[in-house]
Design an enzyme around this catalytic site. Structure first.
Site, mmCIF file in Angstrom:
data_model
loop_
_atom_site.group_PDB
_atom_site.id
_atom_site.type_symbol
_atom_site.label_atom_id
_atom_site.label_comp_id
_atom_site.label_asym_id
_atom_site.label_seq_id
_atom_site.Cartn_x
_atom_site.Cartn_y
_atom_site.Cartn_z
ATOM 1 N N HIS A 149 0.802 -1.218 0.000
ATOM 2 C CA HIS A 149 0.000 0.000 0.000
ATOM 3 C C HIS A 149 0.838 1.272 0.000
ATOM 4 O O HIS A 149 0.309 2.375 0.180
ATOM 5 C CB HIS A 149 -0.932 0.000 1.225
ATOM 6 C CG HIS A 149 -2.245 0.666 0.970
ATOM 7 N ND1 HIS A 149 -2.649 1.800 1.629
ATOM 8 C CD2 HIS A 149 -3.240 0.358 0.116
ATOM 9 C CE1 HIS A 149 -3.845 2.171 1.202
ATOM 10 N NE2 HIS A 149 -4.227 1.317 0.281
ATOM 11 N N LYS A 151 2.943 4.508 -1.317
ATOM 12 C CA LYS A 151 2.868 5.461 -2.431
ATOM 13 C C LYS A 151 4.053 6.411 -2.298
ATOM 14 O O LYS A 151 3.951 7.461 -1.655
ATOM 15 C CB LYS A 151 1.573 6.271 -2.419
ATOM 16 C CG LYS A 151 0.295 5.457 -2.561
ATOM 17 C CD LYS A 151 -0.416 5.385 -1.241
ATOM 18 C CE LYS A 151 -1.730 4.637 -1.383
ATOM 19 N NZ LYS A 151 -2.361 4.419 -0.058
ATOM 20 N N ASP A 156 16.431 10.137 -8.408
ATOM 21 C CA ASP A 156 17.897 10.300 -8.417
ATOM 22 C C ASP A 156 18.538 10.036 -7.063
ATOM 23 O O ASP A 156 19.632 10.537 -6.776
ATOM 24 C CB ASP A 156 18.277 11.710 -8.891
ATOM 25 C CG ASP A 156 17.901 11.967 -10.339
ATOM 26 O OD1 ASP A 156 17.690 10.991 -11.080
ATOM 27 O OD2 ASP A 156 17.797 13.153 -10.723
#
Length: 222
Positions: A149, A151, A156
């Site tokens: 779950h 996000k 870089d």
């Protein structure tokens, strides 16, 4: 002597003035170069984002959406597309086509991209994971019985984008969501570590090897 003393005082004053200007310039440079910390809230205003994908193109976009408007979504897109060497994406649901375009554009530039997603949601209608894989982008899904779950994105190895936002049109345009964008090393490093842990733990080669080993044991017992 008085003339010499006056010249010395004037010289000292000029030097002090220049020193203060130099300090002011250095302070400005440091202030402008401070660590990036930004918070975005959603739902985002709906506006055209074609100028982000083609900033140097003279072609005028004729769509009916507002143009030249900066939104939370445009800030997110710019942050994602700022990648120059690598993009590690860990997201539960990914169906937003503009974010998919951004990742594909980075891939064409030669940016190394790795994608981790939830196994169940990677195959739902509208998921862009298949599009990324077809383009040659390496994508893995979490094989655990619990949902992946997360996000978050690491750009870089220095910039973290994280929050409640799934990469879906509904989340961007309809939901109350938030995103934090930061370059704070103490915040970025744990997410790099977590991505690496999940990436290594969901290596398909390890999964196939464990299945083969299980089958060999089963055959032996049989």
């Amino acid at each position: 002597m008085s003339t010499v003393w006056t010249l010395k005082v004037l010289g000292l004053g000029v030097a002090l003035s220049l020193s203060l200007e130099l300090l002011g310039w250095l302070f400005g440079r440091l202030r402008n170069g401070k660590t990036r910390n930004e918070v975005l809230f959603f739902p985002s205003k709906v506006a055209c984002v074609e100028h982000i994908f083609s900033p140097t193109s003279p072609r005028f976009c004729s769509c009916s959406l507002p143009h030249g408007v900066e939104t939370s979504f445009s800030h997110l897109l710019r942050s994602v597309m700022s990648a120059s060497t690598s993009l590690d994406l860990c997201v539960f649901s990914f169906s937003n086509t503009d974010l998919c375009r951004a990742v594909l554009a980075l891939h064409r530039r030669g940016v190394t991209i790795r994608v981790l997603t939830d196994k169940n949601y990677s195959a739902i209608t509208g998921s862009q994971i298949g599009v990324l894989r077809k383009a040659g982008i390496c994508a893995r899904w979490h094989r655990s019985c619990v949902h992946m779950h997360h996000k978050f994105v690491v750009v870089d190895g220095r910039l973290l984008i994280t929050g409640s936002l799934n990469w879906t049109l509904t989340a961007v345009q309809n939901n109350m969501e938030n995103i934090l964008i930061t370059e704070e090393p103490d915040l970025v490093k744990p997410f790099i570590k977590e991505f690496h842990r999940l990436w290594e733990g969901n290596d398909p080669a390890q999964y196939h090897n464990s299945v083969s080993l299980h089958e060999d044991r089963f055959t032996t017992v049989k």
